[in-house]
Design an enzyme around this catalytic site. Structure first.
Site, mmCIF file in Angstrom:
data_model
loop_
_atom_site.group_PDB
_atom_site.id
_atom_site.type_symbol
_atom_site.label_atom_id
_atom_site.label_comp_id
_atom_site.label_asym_id
_atom_site.label_seq_id
_atom_site.Cartn_x
_atom_site.Cartn_y
_atom_site.Cartn_z
ATOM 1 N N LYS A 16 0.825 -1.209 0.000
ATOM 2 C CA LYS A 16 0.000 0.000 0.000
ATOM 3 C C LYS A 16 0.862 1.263 0.000
ATOM 4 C CE LYS A 16 -1.930 -1.468 3.844
ATOM 5 N NZ LYS A 16 -1.424 -2.852 3.916
ATOM 6 N N GLY A 40 3.202 -0.602 8.842
ATOM 7 C CA GLY A 40 4.546 -0.308 8.343
ATOM 8 C C GLY A 40 4.448 -0.189 6.836
ATOM 9 N N HIS A 41 4.509 1.030 6.317
ATOM 10 C CA HIS A 41 4.332 1.263 4.879
ATOM 11 C C HIS A 41 5.672 1.681 4.269
ATOM 12 C CE1 HIS A 41 -0.255 2.092 5.562
ATOM 13 N NE2 HIS A 41 0.120 0.873 5.891
HETATM 14 P P1 GDP Z 1 2.260 -2.073 3.114
HETATM 15 O O1 GDP Z 1 2.161 -2.274 4.574
HETATM 16 O O2 GDP Z 1 1.064 -2.572 2.377
HETATM 17 O O3 GDP Z 1 2.619 -0.667 2.728
HETATM 18 O O4 GDP Z 1 3.475 -2.987 2.618
HETATM 19 P P2 GDP Z 1 4.925 -3.141 3.332
HETATM 20 O O5 GDP Z 1 5.722 -1.935 3.044
HETATM 21 O O6 GDP Z 1 4.776 -3.554 4.733
HETATM 22 O O7 GDP Z 1 5.460 -4.424 2.571
HETATM 23 C C1 GDP Z 1 5.622 -4.465 1.189
HETATM 24 C C2 GDP Z 1 7.094 -4.763 0.871
HETATM 25 O O8 GDP Z 1 7.227 -5.115 -0.494
HETATM 26 C C3 GDP Z 1 7.994 -3.559 1.065
HETATM 27 O O9 GDP Z 1 9.264 -4.004 1.433
HETATM 28 C C4 GDP Z 1 8.029 -2.921 -0.315
HETATM 29 O O10 GDP Z 1 9.205 -2.168 -0.544
HETATM 30 C C5 GDP Z 1 8.009 -4.156 -1.190
HETATM 31 N N1 GDP Z 1 7.357 -4.025 -2.506
HETATM 32 C C6 GDP Z 1 6.260 -3.300 -2.844
HETATM 33 N N2 GDP Z 1 5.926 -3.538 -4.133
HETATM 34 C C7 GDP Z 1 6.804 -4.445 -4.597
HETATM 35 C C8 GDP Z 1 6.956 -5.125 -5.831
HETATM 36 O O11 GDP Z 1 6.188 -4.966 -6.776
HETATM 37 N N3 GDP Z 1 8.000 -6.010 -5.931
HETATM 38 C C9 GDP Z 1 8.860 -6.256 -4.914
HETATM 39 N N4 GDP Z 1 9.831 -7.136 -5.098
HETATM 40 N N5 GDP Z 1 8.745 -5.629 -3.726
HETATM 41 C C10 GDP Z 1 7.728 -4.746 -3.568
HETATM 42 P P1 IMO Z 2 0.251 -2.735 7.304
HETATM 43 O O1 IMO Z 2 -0.524 -1.428 7.302
HETATM 44 C C1 IMO Z 2 0.472 -6.873 8.616
HETATM 45 C C2 IMO Z 2 -1.459 -7.822 12.434
HETATM 46 C C3 IMO Z 2 -0.565 -8.291 13.550
HETATM 47 C C4 IMO Z 2 -1.517 -9.221 14.270
HETATM 48 C C5 IMO Z 2 -2.852 -8.501 14.141
HETATM 49 C C6 IMO Z 2 -3.246 -7.684 15.356
HETATM 50 O O2 IMO Z 2 1.712 -2.533 7.264
HETATM 51 O O3 IMO Z 2 -0.282 -3.633 6.270
HETATM 52 P P2 IMO Z 2 -2.380 -5.342 16.285
HETATM 53 O O4 IMO Z 2 -1.042 -4.909 16.761
HETATM 54 O O5 IMO Z 2 -2.919 -4.541 15.143
HETATM 55 O O6 IMO Z 2 -3.388 -5.471 17.396
HETATM 56 O O7 IMO Z 2 -2.160 -6.856 15.747
HETATM 57 O O8 IMO Z 2 -2.742 -7.665 13.021
HETATM 58 N N1 IMO Z 2 -1.080 -6.529 11.824
HETATM 59 C C7 IMO Z 2 -0.502 -6.402 10.626
HETATM 60 N N2 IMO Z 2 -0.054 -7.347 9.769
HETATM 61 N N3 IMO Z 2 0.561 -5.571 8.289
HETATM 62 C C8 IMO Z 2 0.084 -4.620 9.126
HETATM 63 O O9 IMO Z 2 -0.019 -3.324 8.783
HETATM 64 C C9 IMO Z 2 -0.440 -5.019 10.381
HETATM 65 N N4 IMO Z 2 -0.949 -4.364 11.440
HETATM 66 C C10 IMO Z 2 -1.351 -5.291 12.312
HETATM 67 O O10 IMO Z 2 0.574 -8.955 13.066
HETATM 68 O O11 IMO Z 2 -1.610 -10.424 13.567
HETATM 69 MG MG MG Z 3 3.235 -3.168 6.104
#
Ligand code: GDP
Ligand code: IMO
Ligand code: MG
Length: 428
Positions: A16, A40-41
């Site tokens: 996202k 964690g984005h």
């Molecule tokens: P979010 O929580 O939905 O914002 O996603 P996260 O940042 O937690 O996890 C997504 C991970 O995949 C991050 O390390 C991004 O840098 C990485 N990522 C996002 N899009 C792509 C993609 O198309 N390919 C690869 N290899 N990595 C990606």
């Molecule tokens: P983003 O926005 C993945 C999960 C936790 C746990 C459950 C409840 O980066 O996609 P909490 O601390 O919210 O009460 O935990 O939700 N969880 C996530 N898993 N991505 C996240 O955020 C999460 N935020 C919470 O691992 O299973």
């Molecule tokens: Mg995340």
């Protein structure tokens, strides 16, 4: 009324952050509507990587307004720390970051309670991020929360804290043997944060109303994912807020009649962090490979993410629940080199096939996924920017997913960087 909501379609970490950052280039406002610093984005550009937890993913584009809505729970310590990191990276926040005066505050006792429950004193372990999210939302619903607007008035803040303090002290002491800091220490701590954040606090409902009235382009940012939604996810293994599209209305004070589009971010396979059912989870070499190639470690806690094949039951559920107009497929490149790629189209349980998402954790825990196999591709798709340049089998896989979900893919991501993206359709 160009208001779009972006939701995660699985159990979070769909990418996202990357997608919202990219879309933010063409909008005026990015507004986070739920969750807290459990999110964690990750955002990558110019060979730099940032992980945002609370601050909306539009912050790296100059002049974009970034709103933290009333539906978000705000840990002032985490917020101040994230603000400091961004300012150190040269990002201007003043005049651009606005925090709702109706957002609930995560207090230190919420974190203690979250960790205490998770440490196994009888409560079912959820595998939370330990950030106090659940207890803070519980206090909000129980009408015991302290809100950001309370920081404006020290006397009232003191009253609200006093109303909570004795109760929390007793509960935490008897359940977990923990002592709260002295009342005045807690109050002083809050007053300390007030110095930094008070000027960012405003009535964001009015702000959003005015932005909408002016015809501004607005992106509502969801955290977590559809399957972690407290009502519609794999309860009780969920987070404590509504991550689905409806949460954007309640979490930002936007009427449903003003939402124009809903977009879903979905990974080309599935991951999950924490406990709870995950029908397509792989505990074999394929699962290990997805985790390794996809660098599947939690962006907030660093925990390894569980990995599995794409689950079309989950995806269809998300399309209908959120009213998805278009999807964004991420991490297609992670599937490079797999001989066969599988997609789950149903769950078999006790002789019955489920095509729709069952509510019972028991069914989800013990069902057998029904798979359709696709031929993989050996070529690299990393950084491909043109759909026609994808290997034939990758195009076939993507087209088949689109047919199955009866939804177009407006964007396909082929790497973590902003640039590594196939753009097929504009946002508005
Ligand atoms: P979010 O929580 O939905 O914002 O996603 P996260 O940042 O937690 O996890 C997504 C991970 O995949 C991050 O390390 C991004 O840098 C990485 N990522 C996002 N899009 C792509 C993609 O198309 N390919 C690869 N290899 N990595 C990606
Ligand atoms: P983003 O926005 C993945 C999960 C936790 C746990 C459950 C409840 O980066 O996609 P909490 O601390 O919210 O009460 O935990 O939700 N969880 C996530 N898993 N991505 C996240 O955020 C999460 N935020 C919470 O691992 O299973
Ligand atoms: Mg995340």
């Amino acid at each position: 009324m160009p208001v779009a909501v972006v939701v995660g379609m699985q159990w979070g970490d769909e990418g996202k952050g990357k997608i919202i950052d990219l879309l933010a280039e063409n909008v005026d406002v990015v507004a986070r509507y739920q969750g807290g610093h459990n999110a964690g984005h990750t955002i990558c550009f110019n060979e730099k990587q940032f992980v945002l937890h609370l601050i909306p993913s539009g912050i790296f584009h100059e002049n974009k307004l970034c709103v933290i809505g009333n539906g978000v729970v705000v840990d002032p310590l985490a917020l101040v720390e994230e603000m400091r990191q961004l300012e150190e990276a040269g990002i201007d926040l003043e005049g651009r970051l606005v925090i709702s005066d109706r957002a609930n505050i995560i207090m230190p006792y919420h974190g203690t309670s979250d960790k205490g429950r998770e440490s196994g004193s009888g409560f079912q372990k959820i595998g939370t991020t330990g950030r106090g999210i659940g207890p803070s939302y519980a206090d909000k619903i129980a009408r015991a929360g302290i809100r950001t607007c309370d920081l404006r008035d020290e006397t009232y803040l003191k009253e609200r804290l006093r109303a909570n303090y004795d109760e929390k002290q007793k509960i935490l002491k008897s359940l977990y043997g923990t002592e709260l800091p002295e009342f005045n220490c807690l109050l002083d701590e809050l007053m300390g944060y007030r110095e930094t954040i008070l000027k960012y606090i405003a009535d964001t409902h009015i702000l959003m109303r005015d932005q909408i009235a002016q015809g501004k382009n607005i992106l509502c940012e969801g955290a977590q994912g559809t399957m972690l939604d407290v009502d519609h996810g794999t309860y009780p293994f969920v987070t404590s807020s509504n991550s689905t599209a409806g949460g954007a209305c309640t979490g930002l004070g936007i009427p449903p009649t003003k939402v124009d589009r809903v977009l879903g971010v979905i990974k080309a396979y599935t991951t999950r962090v924490g406990e709870g059912p995950f029908p397509t989870e792989l505990s074999d070499a394929d699962g290990e490979r997805l985790g390794k190639v996809g660098h599947e470690f939690g962006a907030t806690t660093g925990r390894p993410r569980r990995c599995g094949w794409f689950d079309a039951v989950v995806a269809k559920y998300g399309v209908h629940l959120n009213g998805i107009d278009a999807l964004i497929l991420t991490k297609v490149d992670v599937l490079d080199g797999f001989k066969t790629i599988k997609v789950c189209t149903g769950y078999e349980y006790k002789g019955k096939t489920f095509l729709d998402m069952p509510a019972d954790a028991e069914v989800l825990e013990n069902c057998r996924p029904v798979y359709t196999g696709f031929d993989g591709w050996s070529e690299s798709t990393v950084g491909v920017k043109d759909f026609d340049r994808l290997p034939e089998n990758a195009r076939r896989y993507i087209n088949r997913l689109s047919e199955l979900l009866e939804t177009p893919f407006m964007m396909i991501s082929t790497g973590p960087d902003r640039e590594q993206t196939i753009q097929r359709e504009p946002l508005f």
